[in-house]
Design an enzyme around this catalytic site. Structure first.
Site, PDB file in Angstrom:
ATOM      1  N   GLY A  22      44.456  28.212  71.562  1.00  0.00           N
ATOM      2  CA  GLY A  22      44.599  28.681  70.199  1.00  0.00           C
ATOM      3  C   GLY A  22      43.273  28.549  69.503  1.00  0.00           C
ATOM      4  CB  VAL A  27      47.229  22.400  75.493  1.00  0.00           C
ATOM      5  CG1 VAL A  27      48.045  21.320  76.195  1.00  0.00           C
ATOM      6  CG2 VAL A  27      47.273  22.189  73.995  1.00  0.00           C
ATOM      7  CG  ASP A 140      54.927  24.489  62.636  1.00  0.00           C
ATOM      8  OD1 ASP A 140      55.551  25.414  62.079  1.00  0.00           O
ATOM      9  OD2 ASP A 140      54.143  24.670  63.573  1.00  0.00           O
TER      10      ASP A 140
END
Length: 646
Positions: A22, A27, A140
């Protein structure tokens, strides 16, 4: 700079595979060499446009969040196990959560059974009560951030928007005002000067998540509900099976005014499970007194939005994606990327305070238009061979069978596709120049390049993890051997040189070994050797035929197909040949396995419906789903790496 497969980080963590990427971070699946366990390693890299003061504040905030979430210890929360700086980057290490996301389950099955959803809600509300009691707000919550484990336990991940909260001082300690996902974000999460998020904001997001799970449809965003309140559809209209008690509880959680929601996670749990009466406010306008019905009651903070755009997901507020992970478990749904972010528990020394990035006055803007809503995560893709155009071509299809596209479209035969580890290139073999040679193209089918040039046949390419070489089989020395072509100069090296036949090479994710098939014992077995061809070891050593080795993304297991039970079936074993397990048991032939990039599922070829088609299943053999439906014959599936989309 992206981490590379096999790289050792902080003298402890060996990078195995990229799991997701992202804005300003990624990751990775990694191996903890101290504890000998798989982990998720999140690397946050600084945005080059940000000034030094902002970067220092971001790093400090990220470290504080790591300290906070690392102290959280609850069975329904992901855990942080380590934090450190690495060059210009900040890194978090998290436990690897097994399973698939709730979003995947909904996508595959639609509206889910109420009893199951309420049990997940009970556990998630217990986790939220635990967080809120420690001053931590998630901010979130959405189906993509809830992983359902093989034991059917929901685990809440992605603390990327985490906020430290004090009931006596409801100020945020975040550097940027991250907004979350519109369908699940409460209106106060966008507020610049008025209301602030508190535990009731998480209850709104969980209510929206439950709405989606029970109806199969995401709810309207808070902004759309304020603009068009008459278009909001209660859950029972979409799913009549939902009980009135559950619907009332969800509507109470989804109240736009924060004061009209449940006060605590425990109150919401009691309301949903019938241990306390639930009422909802009846009003025609979502706005406060003095506002016309439908008019927005919040404004965007220009400073926060500008900074969010500037750092593009650096450290705080980033939607870093990583797939739900499994070591030996199953998942109930097809894979989509899963946001995973860990940060830690609240320490008594961390008094909530505002970190001010800029003192510039914050003007207000109208609510965002639909074009500002982030795109839905893209499904992974599968490339495969197909004869559907009356000759063999390489196709690509969504993992759910959507949008098949012919990538090669050549009168000659093209086949045996192989993804590069970064997802940018696809190697394949073709006889378009008169005999079978190795080629490569961009993942959209462009920029085709021939890589081998020999009168003999070269086929079955396999990429090295760093993309610098391709292994393949060739009969250029009279029998089938494993060769490697160096893509820098197209030089070719024979690495097996054995009188028997060696075929179907597969490079290990750490780049150190190559698995292959050989009949050196008189039967076809799965072998493994060092990259240079030394120390060949027979892993299966069985009198029946074993073919098509495929490494798991972490390099710990190898899937293959075998005829040891009379027909081709799929098996999996540890990378040293131990712990053999049969995965399929069908009268038809199941063959050519390929792992999904998260290690959760296997794609394979089967003729169980009368002709060869592509199927996917969990890695324990459960939940078999047919992907392609074409009677021409589809074979040799290969799953795309994480991060590839089209």
């Amino acid at each position: 700079m992206p981490l590379t497969t096999g790289q050792i980080i902080n003298n402890r963590y060996r990078v195995a595979a990229l799991l997701g990427q992202g804005g300003m971070g990624a990751v990775y699946r990694a191996w903890d060499t101290n504890l000998n366990i798989p982990v998720a390693l999140k690397e946050m890299t600084p945005a080059p446009q940000a000034d030094s003061r902002t970067l220092a504040q971001l790093r400090q905030q990220f470290k504080r969040e790591a300290q906070v979430v690392a102290g959280l210890d609850h069975p329904n929360l992901v855990r942080v196990t380590d934090y450190f700086s690495w060059g210009e980057s900040e890194c978090l290490v998290m436990n690897l959560v097994e399973g698939g996301s709730l979003a995947e389950r909904i996508q595959r099955e639609g509206a889910l059974p109420e009893a199951q959803v309420l049990e997940w809600a009970r556990q998630l509300l217990d986790a939220l009560a635990y967080c809120h009691a420690r001053g931590v707000i998630h901010r979130d919550i959405k189906p993509l951030n809830v992983i359902i484990t093989p034991e059917n336990k929901p685990v809440l991940v992605d603390f990327g928007l985490v906020k430290l909260w004090d009931p006596r001082d409801p100020r945020t300690q975040t550097v940027v005002r991250a907004m979350g996902t519109p369908e699940y974000a409460p209106p106060e999460q966008y507020s610049a000067t008025a209301e602030h998020t508190d535990p009731r904001s998480d209850l709104y997001s969980l209510g929206a998540t439950l709405y989606h799970a029970l109806t199969g449809q995401a709810p309207m965003s808070a902004t759309d509900r304020m603009a068009m309140p008459e278009r909001f559809t209660p859950p029972r209209v979409l799913s009549p099976h939902v009980s009135p008690q559950t619907e009332t509880g969800i509507l109470r959680a989804l109240e736009l005014p924060i004061t009209q929601r449940f006060s605590t996670a425990q109150d919401m749990a009691n309301g949903l499970h019938g241990s306390a009466p639930v009422t909802i406010a009846r009003h025609t306008s979502p706005g406060p007194a003095g506002k016309r019905a439908g008019s927005p009651v919040w404004a965007w903070g220009l400073g926060g939005v500008a900074l969010l755009a500037l750092i593009a997901g650096c450290v705080i507020g980033a939607g870093f994606v990583w797939p739900a992970i499994r070591n030996n478990g199953q998942t109930d749904a097809l894979h989509t990327p899963i946001a995973a972010r860990d940060t830690p528990t609240r320490d008594a020394t961390l008094a909530p305070q505002i970190i001010v990035v800029t003192s510039t006055p914050v003007p207000t803007l109208p609510p965002p238009t639909a074009t500002a809503i982030p795109p839905t995560p893209v499904l992974a893709s599968i490339v495969f061979d197909s004869y559907r155009d009356d000759n063999w071509e390489v196709y690509i299809v969504g993992e759910n069978g959507s949008n098949p596209v012919n990538l090669t479209n050549n009168p000659a035969g093209d086949g045996d596709p192989a993804w590069s580890f970064d997802g940018q290139r696809i190697a394949f073999d073709s006889d378009r120049d008169g005999n079978w040679e190795i080629y490569a193209m961009n993942s959209d089918g462009s920029a085709v390049a021939r890589l081998t040039h020999d009168p003999a046949d070269d086929d079955s390419p396999a990429w090295s993890p760093d993309g610098s070489r391709l292994a393949f089989k060739s009969n250029r020395d009279g029998d089938w051997e494993i060769y490697v072509v160096n893509l820098a100069d197209l030089s070719v090296t024979n690495i097996t040189n054995h009188p028997a036949d060696d075929r179907l090479p597969a490079w290990s994710p750490d780049g150190q070994r190559i698995a292959f098939v050989s009949d050196r014992t008189g039967e076809w077995d799965i072998w493994v050797m060092n990259v240079g061809g030394s120390v060949p070891v027979n892993l299966t050593n069985h009198p029946d035929k074993d073919f098509f080795p495929a490494w798991s993304p972490d390099g710990q297991r190898i899937a293959f197909h075998s005829y040891r039970d009379g027909n081709a079936e799929l098996y999996v074993m540890n990378a040293d040949g131990s712990n053999l397990m049969r995965l399929t048991n069908h009268p038809a032939d199941d063959w050519s396995p390929s792992w999904s990039s998260d290690g959760l599922r296997l794609a394979f070829t089967s003729d169980r419906d009368g002709d060869n088609e592509i199927y996917v299943m969990n890695t324990d053999g459960s939940n078999i789903v047919q992907v392609t439906h074409n009677n021409a014959g589809d074979t040799w599936p290969v799953w795309s790496p994480v991060g590839y989309s089209r």
